[in-house]
Structures are given as structure tokens and as C-alpha cells.
Design an enzyme around this catalytic site. Structure first.
Site, PDB file in Angstrom:
ATOM      1  CB  SER A 143      -0.854  -0.015   1.278  1.00  0.00           C
ATOM      2  OG  SER A 143      -1.517   1.218   1.462  1.00  0.00           O
ATOM      3  CE1 TYR A 190      -4.143  -2.028   5.314  1.00  0.00           C
ATOM      4  CE2 TYR A 190      -3.306   0.139   4.754  1.00  0.00           C
ATOM      5  CZ  TYR A 190      -3.854  -1.068   4.367  1.00  0.00           C
ATOM      6  OH  TYR A 190      -4.109  -1.308   3.036  1.00  0.00           O
TER       7      TYR A 190
HETATM    8  N1  LIG Z   1      -8.582  -0.252  -1.560  1.00  0.00           N
HETATM    9  C1  LIG Z   1      -7.501   0.448  -1.284  1.00  0.00           C
HETATM   10  O1  LIG Z   1      -7.521   1.684  -1.248  1.00  0.00           O
HETATM   11  C2  LIG Z   1      -6.196  -0.249  -1.001  1.00  0.00           C
HETATM   12  C3  LIG Z   1      -5.037   0.514  -0.991  1.00  0.00           C
HETATM   13  C4  LIG Z   1      -3.834  -0.119  -0.709  1.00  0.00           C
HETATM   14  C5  LIG Z   1      -3.804  -1.461  -0.464  1.00  0.00           C
HETATM   15  N2  LIG Z   1      -4.944  -2.180  -0.463  1.00  0.00           N
HETATM   16  C6  LIG Z   1      -4.863  -3.608  -0.164  1.00  0.00           C
HETATM   17  O2  LIG Z   1      -5.552  -4.325  -1.161  1.00  0.00           O
HETATM   18  C7  LIG Z   1      -5.919  -5.594  -0.646  1.00  0.00           C
HETATM   19  C8  LIG Z   1      -7.367  -5.898  -1.045  1.00  0.00           C
HETATM   20  O3  LIG Z   1      -8.213  -5.007  -0.368  1.00  0.00           O
HETATM   21  P1  LIG Z   1      -9.474  -4.318  -1.061  1.00  0.00           P
HETATM   22  O4  LIG Z   1      -9.181  -2.877  -1.145  1.00  0.00           O
HETATM   23  O5  LIG Z   1      -9.852  -5.042  -2.270  1.00  0.00           O
HETATM   24  O6  LIG Z   1     -10.568  -4.483   0.100  1.00  0.00           O
HETATM   25  P2  LIG Z   1     -11.895  -5.361   0.198  1.00  0.00           P
HETATM   26  O7  LIG Z   1     -12.844  -5.028  -0.887  1.00  0.00           O
HETATM   27  O8  LIG Z   1     -12.352  -5.200   1.609  1.00  0.00           O
HETATM   28  O9  LIG Z   1     -11.363  -6.843  -0.031  1.00  0.00           O
HETATM   29  C9  LIG Z   1     -10.625  -7.502   0.958  1.00  0.00           C
HETATM   30  C10 LIG Z   1     -10.579  -8.963   0.599  1.00  0.00           C
HETATM   31  O10 LIG Z   1      -9.785  -9.639   1.587  1.00  0.00           O
HETATM   32  C11 LIG Z   1     -10.496 -10.784   1.991  1.00  0.00           C
HETATM   33  N3  LIG Z   1     -10.159 -11.180   3.352  1.00  0.00           N
HETATM   34  C12 LIG Z   1     -10.205 -10.462   4.493  1.00  0.00           C
HETATM   35  N4  LIG Z   1      -9.892 -11.242   5.552  1.00  0.00           N
HETATM   36  C13 LIG Z   1      -9.662 -12.492   5.050  1.00  0.00           C
HETATM   37  C14 LIG Z   1      -9.302 -13.734   5.615  1.00  0.00           C
HETATM   38  N5  LIG Z   1      -9.135 -13.888   6.932  1.00  0.00           N
HETATM   39  N6  LIG Z   1      -9.155 -14.797   4.790  1.00  0.00           N
HETATM   40  C15 LIG Z   1      -9.357 -14.672   3.454  1.00  0.00           C
HETATM   41  N7  LIG Z   1      -9.689 -13.523   2.861  1.00  0.00           N
HETATM   42  C16 LIG Z   1      -9.835 -12.448   3.660  1.00  0.00           C
HETATM   43  C17 LIG Z   1     -11.964 -10.443   1.854  1.00  0.00           C
HETATM   44  O11 LIG Z   1     -12.694 -11.643   1.640  1.00  0.00           O
HETATM   45  P3  LIG Z   1     -13.674 -12.340   2.725  1.00  0.00           P
HETATM   46  O12 LIG Z   1     -14.134 -11.274   3.674  1.00  0.00           O
HETATM   47  O13 LIG Z   1     -14.772 -12.904   1.868  1.00  0.00           O
HETATM   48  O14 LIG Z   1     -12.831 -13.402   3.349  1.00  0.00           O
HETATM   49  C18 LIG Z   1     -11.946  -9.610   0.590  1.00  0.00           C
HETATM   50  O15 LIG Z   1     -12.062 -10.426  -0.551  1.00  0.00           O
HETATM   51  C19 LIG Z   1      -5.672  -5.518   0.851  1.00  0.00           C
HETATM   52  O16 LIG Z   1      -4.468  -6.183   1.155  1.00  0.00           O
HETATM   53  C20 LIG Z   1      -5.541  -4.047   1.119  1.00  0.00           C
HETATM   54  O17 LIG Z   1      -4.766  -3.773   2.258  1.00  0.00           O
HETATM   55  C21 LIG Z   1      -6.144  -1.617  -0.743  1.00  0.00           C
END
Ligand SMILES: NC(=O)c1ccc[n+]([C@@H]2O[C@H](COP(=O)([O-])OP(=O)(O)OC[C@H]3O[C@@H](n4cnc5c(N)ncnc54)[C@H](OP(=O)(O)O)[C@@H]3O)[C@@H](O)[C@H]2O)c1
Length: 248
Positions: free
Chosen positions: A143, A156
Site C-alpha cells: 500500500s 496497518y
Molecule cells: N482499496 C484500497 O484503497 C487499497 C489501498 C492499498 C492497499 N490495499 C490492499 O488491497 C488488498 C485488497 O483489499 P481491497 O481494497 O480489495 O478491500 P476489500 O474489498 O475489503 O477486499 C478484501 C478482501 O480480503 C479478503 N479477506 C479479508 N480477511 C480475510 C481472511 N481472513 N481470509 C481470506 N480472505 C480475507 C476479503 O474476503 P472475505 O471477507 O470474503 O474473506 C476480501 O475479498 C488488501 O491487502 C488491502 O490492504 C487496498
């Protein structure tokens, strides 16, 4: 001409929403076989059904990344059903921001378990196969918070700095096995991520920030595709991107 994506077997953790879901759609449309892991199995099953209906190859496997056996079972399923694993996308994550003084120890533990240990379990599950194949690509998701620390974001940010450190160590260690490694560090992307915040005031602020600045999730999918689609001798190790309007 090959896009270096078609026919590849790509395992994606956190494929039930946000970046993981968008990447599954994008890569499937480019001819990859996608193996989807997440806890919300209804979501990954209906995504896999949809991608299959469109002519793609997709498989859904219920996976909690805090359980190393489940992550191993996800990768084992990919190899059993698709014959190999070409890309491991360690994407699952959460972001329950809060100031340290509020002592949200359960949130800290969950964040560390998913964002750090989940990535390590993904590496542990994929690496033996990739070593044997003498090919593969491990993509970890950090991130902007892996580069910058903000108030309420210390835990985080610590996990995302850890992902970068792990990725750099991995990069150096897997050279003998012809394995590529990429760490992708997005800025604000419109997903369900802010919903993991348990403190109401912090949640409101972050939601406002995301509403003002976040860009669509296919921005991330294109970054994954860029790294994957390079010729095999080209190893794109780091990608950092933000919304054009995001200052932080
Ligand atoms: N969106 C942003 O602005 C942003 C920026 C920088 C980095 N990121 C990173 O991108 C990645 C994806 O996040 P996102 O933005 O797409 O958020 P999101 O829409 O909340 O998706 C998060 C995903 O992680 C899964 N997850 C959470 N806990 C889990 C567990 N214990 N086992 C398996 N799966 C789990 C969730 O699936 P289930 O709940 O169905 O298990 C969901 O599919 C993360 O690592 C986040 O830190 C996001």
C-alpha cells in the site's frame, strides 16, 4: 502475439470483493485460469460461475488466510485442477484504522494475522510448486501505507511495511528458481476496505477521503496484468500508484 497472461493459472486470495475480484475479472477476460479464495464463499462461487459462463476457467475455494492449512488447500486445488500454479496473488487484507491509544488489540491482531501471516502462508503454499516448476510469479499487495505512516494508521502501515520487506527478501532468495516477485502498493482505490474500520469517527473520515479521491479497482488489475505480461526474463519488482488527485 501472446500476452503472457493467457493460459496462466492465477491463485487470488481475497477474491470476493475489491481488488481481488476486479483482478479475477480482468485476468479471466485475458485468458487466465483463476482460482479464487476468500471466506465469503457465496461471492467467489457466483464470480467463478459468471466467469465460467463467459467462457473462462475459474474455481472457487473457501479460504481463510489466517489458517495456513486452508491456504495450502487453495493452492493444492489449483495444481490438482489446473495442473500448475503460475501466479500467487497474496491480496487478502483489512484496514481497521484506529489511534494506538484506543488499544484496539483485537483489531491489531486481526490485521497482523491477515496482512502479514496471510501473505506468508500464501508464499509457503506456492513456493514448493514454483521451485519444482522452476517458474512462477508471487505478487504481494502492500500500500502507499507501506511507504508512509499516518495517525490512526500505524498498525496497518506496519503490516504493509512488513509486506514490502518480505517481498524484497523473497525477491533475492528465489533468484535460483527463476521465480518473479512483485509488490504492488496502491493508493486509495474504491473497494470495501474502509468497511473494516471499527471506530465510528475514523470510519467516517476514511469514507469521506475515499469518496473524494478513490479510483476504480481495475487500476490495480491493470498493474497486475502489466507485471505478469512482461517477458519471463523481466521481473517488475515494485509498482506504486495513486489516484492522480491523492496528495498523501
Ligand atoms: N482499496 C484500497 O484503497 C487499497 C489501498 C492499498 C492497499 N490495499 C490492499 O488491497 C488488498 C485488497 O483489499 P481491497 O481494497 O480489495 O478491500 P476489500 O474489498 O475489503 O477486499 C478484501 C478482501 O480480503 C479478503 N479477506 C479479508 N480477511 C480475510 C481472511 N481472513 N481470509 C481470506 N480472505 C480475507 C476479503 O474476503 P472475505 O471477507 O470474503 O474473506 C476480501 O475479498 C488488501 O491487502 C488491502 O490492504 C487496498
Amino acid at each position: 502475439m501472446s500476452n503472457n497472461i493467457q493460459g496462466k493459472v492465477v491463485v487470488i486470495t481475497g477474491a470476493s470483493s475489491g481488488l481481488g475480484e476486479a483482478t479475477a475479472r480482468f485476468l479471466s477476460a485475458q485468458g487466465a485460469s483463476v482460482v479464487l479464495g476468500a471466506r465469503r464463499v457465496d461471492r467467489i462461487k457466483s464470480l467463478a460461475d459468471e466467469l465460467t459462463r463467459r467462457g473462462g476457467k475459474a474455481l472457487a475455494v473457501a479460504t481463510d488466510v489466517t489458517d495456513s492449512d486452508q491456504v495450502k488447500a487453495l493452492v493444492d486445488s489449483a495444481v490438482q485442477k489446473c495442473g500448475r500454479i503460475d501466479v500467487m496473488l497474496n491480496n487478502a487484507g483489512l484496514m481497521p484504522h484506529s489511534p494506538l491509544e484506543r488499544l484496539k488489540i483485537d483489531d491489531w491482531n486481526r490485521t497482523i494475522d491477515v496482512n502479514i501471516k496471510g501473505v506468508l502462508y500464501g508464499i509457503a503454499a506456492a513456493l514448493p510448486y514454483m521451485k519444482q516448476q522452476k517458474s512462477g510469479h508471487i505478487i504481494n499487495v502492500s500500500s502507499v501505507a507501506g511507504h508512509k505512516v499516518t495517525p490512526a494508521g500505524a498498525v496497518y502501515a506496519a503490516t504493509k511495511h512488513a509486506v514490502r520487506a518480505l517481498s524484497e527478501g523473497l525477491r533475492q532468495e528465489v533468484k535460483p528458481y527463476n521465480i518473479r516477485t512483485t509488490v504492488i502498493s496502491p493508493g486509495a482505490v474504491a473497494t470495501e476496505l474502509p468497511n473494516s474500520i471499527t471506530e465510528r469517527d475514523v470510519s467516517e473520515n476514511i469514507h469521506k477521503f475515499y469518496e473524494a479521491f478513490a479510483i476504480p479497482a481495475d487500476s490495480f488489475a491493470r498493474a497486475v496484468a502489466f507485471a505478469m505480461s512482461q517477458p519471463e526474463e523481466v521481473d517488475v519488482n515494485e509498482i506504486l500508484f495513486r489516484p492522480t488527485r491523492q496528495e498523501l
